[in-house]
Design an enzyme around this catalytic site. Structure first.
Site, PDB file in Angstrom:
ATOM      1  N   PRO A  45     -24.000  18.215  -3.609  1.00 41.57           N
ATOM      2  CA  PRO A  45     -24.277  18.543  -5.009  1.00 41.57           C
ATOM      3  C   PRO A  45     -23.120  19.313  -5.636  1.00 41.57           C
ATOM      4  CG  PRO A  45     -25.574  19.937  -3.521  1.00 41.57           C
ATOM      5  CD  PRO A  45     -24.908  18.896  -2.688  1.00 41.57           C
ATOM      6  N   CYS A  53     -22.156  21.056  -9.410  1.00 39.52           N
ATOM      7  CA  CYS A  53     -22.382  21.391 -10.815  1.00 39.52           C
ATOM      8  C   CYS A  53     -21.253  20.835 -11.668  1.00 39.52           C
ATOM      9  CB  CYS A  53     -22.362  22.906 -11.005  1.00 39.52           C
ATOM     10  SG  CYS A  53     -23.801  23.746 -10.375  1.00 39.52           S
ATOM     11  N   GLN A  67     -30.927  18.146  -6.385  1.00 41.02           N
ATOM     12  CA  GLN A  67     -31.021  19.520  -5.891  1.00 41.02           C
ATOM     13  C   GLN A  67     -31.687  20.363  -6.966  1.00 41.02           C
ATOM     14  OE1 GLN A  67     -27.565  22.156  -5.638  1.00 41.02           O
ATOM     15  NE2 GLN A  67     -28.075  22.558  -3.504  1.00 41.02           N
ATOM     16  N   TYR A 113     -28.408  31.985  -5.069  1.00 47.32           N
ATOM     17  CA  TYR A 113     -29.324  31.683  -6.171  1.00 47.32           C
ATOM     18  C   TYR A 113     -30.730  32.155  -5.796  1.00 47.32           C
ATOM     19  CZ  TYR A 113     -25.145  29.490  -7.818  1.00 47.32           C
ATOM     20  OH  TYR A 113     -23.839  29.310  -8.206  1.00 47.32           O
ATOM     21  N   ARG A 130     -31.004  23.209   1.117  1.00 49.79           N
ATOM     22  CA  ARG A 130     -29.659  23.701   1.438  1.00 49.79           C
ATOM     23  C   ARG A 130     -29.775  25.202   1.632  1.00 49.79           C
ATOM     24  NH1 ARG A 130     -23.724  22.725  -1.185  1.00 49.79           N
ATOM     25  NH2 ARG A 130     -23.708  20.972   0.245  1.00 49.79           N
ATOM     26  N   LEU A 141     -15.370  21.896   3.747  1.00 45.64           N
ATOM     27  CA  LEU A 141     -14.041  21.505   4.220  1.00 45.64           C
ATOM     28  C   LEU A 141     -14.093  20.432   5.305  1.00 45.64           C
ATOM     29  CD1 LEU A 141     -12.030  24.836   3.901  1.00 45.64           C
ATOM     30  CD2 LEU A 141     -11.801  22.741   2.563  1.00 45.64           C
ATOM     31  N   ARG A 194     -15.470  18.320  -2.595  1.00 44.24           N
ATOM     32  CA  ARG A 194     -14.166  18.157  -3.249  1.00 44.24           C
ATOM     33  C   ARG A 194     -13.436  16.895  -2.810  1.00 44.24           C
ATOM     34  NH1 ARG A 194     -12.676  24.240  -1.904  1.00 44.24           N
ATOM     35  NH2 ARG A 194     -14.033  23.636  -0.170  1.00 44.24           N
TER      36      ARG A 194
END
Ligand SMILES: Cc1cc2nc3c(=O)[nH]c(=O)nc-3n(C[C@H](O)[C@H](O)[C@H](O)COP(=O)(O)O)c2cc1C
Length: 366
Positions: A24, A26, A101, A183, A231, A302, A325
């Protein structure tokens, strides 16, 4: 050679073509929670990444649960209609299945977008009141949230259920609870951000209660065969914070309440916490949780190269990998990985001519 990364997998009733998941991410590009053209393009692109599953970005169950003014929401008919249109489009044109999510930002809400500084909104930037388990700010330059009352807790729980019901109507294939990165649910679970002395605080059992109640309520409204995942931040990377052993207890407890998979991330509960920056830094945490809980486990953080991802799955360290990424860098990452690992991946027919059997050396009609 048979690739472990490209072997099929099943979570509860959901069949996945391979072990690759888009994490996920944002996009901070919604308008009052409503997805728009950016999401149409971005998610449409990822629908053809070759990953078997795309988990769409943190999508907030109430307006004040958004991190920024641009965060995606699932709290209004307009939010639901826009996402329904985009997910139907993605399924029409792409090969991936889609999960959502669902989240609440808690005390990390009311911030500016990362490219605008990523700090708590200042007066004049239309800030809003944030809520959390305790009135402890995320960091020195952040406002203290208002400590949630039992009424607030019941209200937010109901918002999670309502958001999930909207997600089911939209046609998502999986629901993932965001219980990581500081969160709201993570803030309840961690002793760094929860110093309550009522039934929602104190020991680990008390701190897990809020998240567990939500998990159980979601399980009750979801079809039996649909995956319900979470998660988590498996460690806070802070003295006095959540530890990997706490996380094993957390996942085992959720397993008893119907959790189907866990995505193992880490950190994010306080501005002072720093994640390691080495390749696959969460993989040892995922391996421990998989070994000690038996829950289907996804590693993230990573993971960038096909061989690295292949080894994680082949060595049994995780059941799935999620990439964030690297997928933005190479939106057909899984096509490249299949080529490198000698595996096959489903592609949309329009792009079939880049499939391995059609590369130079094969007989291709021009
Ligand atoms: C642009 C961006 C947005 C992100 N948004 C979310 C999010 O909505 N929910 C979440 O759990 N993690 C989010 N993350 C974290 C990623 O899902 C992932 O855990 C993290 O980037 C490490 O994986 P990577 O090294 O493959 O990027 C985000 C990361 C990036 C780069």
């Amino acid at each position: 050679m048979t690739s472990a990364l490209f072997s099929p997998y099943k979570i509860n009733g959901l069949e996945l073509a391979n072990r690759i998941v888009v994490a996920p991410m944002c996009q901070y590009s919604a308008n009052d929670g409503v997805a728009g053209d950016w999401h149409w393009t971005h998610l449409g692109m990822l629908a053809n990444s070759g990953a078997s599953l795309v988990i769409i970005e943190m999508t907030d169950v109430e307006r004040r649960g958004r991190i920024t003014h641009g965060c995606l929401g699932i709290y209004s008919d307009a939010c639901e209609a826009a996402l329904a249109r985009i997910i139907a489009h993605c399924k029409r044109i792409g090969t991936a299945k889609f999960g959502i999510q669902i989240a609440h930002a808690g005390r990390k809400a009311s911030s500016s977008r990362p490219w605008e500084g990523g700090q708590g909104l200042k007066p004049g930037e239309d800030p809003w009141e944030t809520i959390g388990p305790s009135a402890i700010p995320f960091g020195p330059s952040w406002p203290a949230p208002r400590q949630m009352t039992e009424e607030d807790i019941a209200h937010v729980r109901a918002a999670f259920v309502e958001g999930t019901e909207r997600a089911l109507r939209i046609g998502f294939d999986a629901i993932e609870l965001h219980m990581a990165h500081g969160y709201l649910i993570h803030a309840f679970t961690s002793p760094i951000s929860n110093t309550r002395n009522d039934g929602y605080g104190g020991d680990l059992a008390g701190r897990m209660r809020f998240g567990l109640e939500i998990l159980r309520e979601l399980r009750a409204v979801m079809p039996k065969g649909m995956p319900l995942g979470a998660r988590i931040s498996a460690t806070d990377w802070l003295d006095g914070g959540l530890t990997p052993d706490d996380s094993v207890i957390w996942v085992n407890t959720m397993k008893e309440s119907g959790l189907d998979y866990v995505c193992v991330s880490s950190g994010g509960v306080h501005s002072a916490a720093r994640n390691p920056l080495d390749a696959g830094y969460n993989v040892p945490l995922a391996e421990k949780i998989k070994r000690e809980t038996g829950v289907a486990t996804r590693a993230v953080g990573l993971i960038t190269t096909p061989q690295q991802a292949e080894t994680i799955i082949a060595d049994g360290k995780a059941d799935m990998v999620a990439l964030a990424r690297a997928m933005l860098d190479h939106p057909h990452w899984a096509w490249l990985a299949a080529r490198e690992l000698g595996a096959e991946v489903e592609r949309c027919p329009q792009y079939l001519r880049v499939a391995p059997k059609m590369w130079p050396g094969a007989t291709v009609r021009q």
